[in-house]
Design an enzyme around this catalytic site. Structure first.
Site: not given
Ligand code: 13P
Length: 353
Positions: A25, A149, A190, A192, A219, A290, A353
């Site tokens: 994505d 996501k 997610e 992060e 995630k 993922s 992203y």
């Molecule tokens: P990476 O595995 O490159 O860190 O990216 C995952 C992501 O969040 C894309 O959906």
């Protein structure tokens, strides 16, 4: 209730034994950077041409990924698409979504509209895109997507993540998850750069918004040392830190955990996922992948923008998917699957992203 059953069925299918997600994505800007890395189409003297080229190349890359052999589906249960890709077609006119479905792969969609600064914080951020999310989700479901996501980013520095950022991002994730579920779409949550405090806040917010946890996936990043840390930690150390953090904060009802690769090399991402699954602590959820960069680095390198390399590039994807399919079952032997870029770092500073 049929809606809840549908949500948990989708979530469970995504984390079925030996399977995980290909995160494809990347936004058009990000894919442009990836292409620049492999030295193709660097038309920076002509912006118009460059954008046009990127748009076209973007389609070519997805054609390459999605027209690969059916065998990819043995280890890839779902693919996260970027809006533009959802509506693109292969050369023979078949929409990419159809190609995925024919292979038994579940199409997913990135629905956030990017990270924006959080005013009044120390360079922290929140994620936008809630305004028209209900309409977009309804349309995406009609167009074949069963999961979504939304990425939030928490910054781990001396004074951050702040209470402000933790609360804001947890609430945004909860609203996103609730809107997705109302439209029969499984939300991947997610946050992060997780810490126990962040995850605890996220699950409190999901509860406040009555999100059906059995129909969600988490995630997170794996708990690895920061890029500038000089201490070397073993895959077992990483597994112990990761599983401990998740155990303390993620309810057992959550359907599964699908890690992002976060700049690890393809091989590290497989070895660490394997170590997490071999780790003998309590693990009430399937723990799988993922991956974006850790499933595409070798594909991009092998392809190099040349049509004659398409078969070789597809072979790289099949191999890496297999390695991760083994890793999520604790069956990967380090170094047993070799790809052309498998030991190269995929770290990108201030990655988006
Ligand atoms: P990476 O595995 O490159 O860190 O990216 C995952 C992501 O969040 C894309 O959906």
């Amino acid at each position: 209730m049929a809606q809840l059953e549908e949500l948990s069925k989708i979530a469970n299918a995504i984390v079925a034994p030996g399977k995980g997600i290909l995160a494809a994505d990347e936004s058009t800007a990000t894919i442009g950077k990836r292409f620049a890395d492999i030295g193709i189409e660097n038309n920076d003297d002509n912006r118009r041409l460059y954008r046009q080229a990127i748009g076209k190349l973007y389609g070519v890359l997805f054609q390459l990924l999605f027209t690969s052999d059916k065998v990819v589906a043995e280890n890839i249960s779902g693919v996260i698409l970027f809006h533009e890709t959802l509506y693109q077609k292969a050369d023979d006119g078949t929409p990419f979504v159809e190609l995925l479905k024919q292979k038994g792969i579940i199409p997913g969609i990135k629905v956030d509209k990017g990270v924006v600064p959080l005013f009044g914080s120390e360079d922290e951020c929140t994620t936008q895109g809630l305004d028209d999310l209900a309409q977009r989700c309804a349309q995406y479901k009609k167009d074949g997507c069963d999961f979504a996501k939304w990425r939030c980013v928490l910054k781990i520095k001396r004074n951050t993540p702040s209470y402000q950022a933790i609360l804001e991002n947890a609430n945004v994730l909860a609203r996103y998850a609730s809107i997705c579920q109302a439209n029969r779409i499984v939300p991947i949550v997610e946050p992060e750069k997780v810490t126990e405090t962040v995850l605890a806040a996220v699950y409190k917010a999901l509860n406040d918004h009555h999100v059906f946890l059995e129909g969600t996936l988490l995630k997170p990043n794996m708990v690895t040392a920061g890029q500038s840390c000089t201490t070397k930690y073993t895959p077992r150390d990483i597994a112990a830190a990761t599983v401990t953090a998740l155990n303390r904060t993620v309810p057992a009802a959550v359907a599964g955990v699908t890690f992002l690769s976060g700049g690890q090399s393809e091989e590290e991402a497989s070895v660490n996922l394997d170590a997490i699954n071999k780790y003998t602590g309590k693990k009430p959820w399937p723990l799988t992948f993922s991956y974006g960069r850790a499933l595409q680095a070798s594909v991009l390198r092998a392809w190099g923008g040349k049509p004659e390399n398409v078969k070789a590039a597809q072979g790289e994807l099949i191999k890496r998917a297999k390695a991760n399919g083994l890793a999520c079952q604790a069956k990967y032997v380090a170094g047993s699957v070799k790809n052309i870029a498998s030991v190269d770092s995929n770290f990108v500073k201030n990655h988006s992203y």
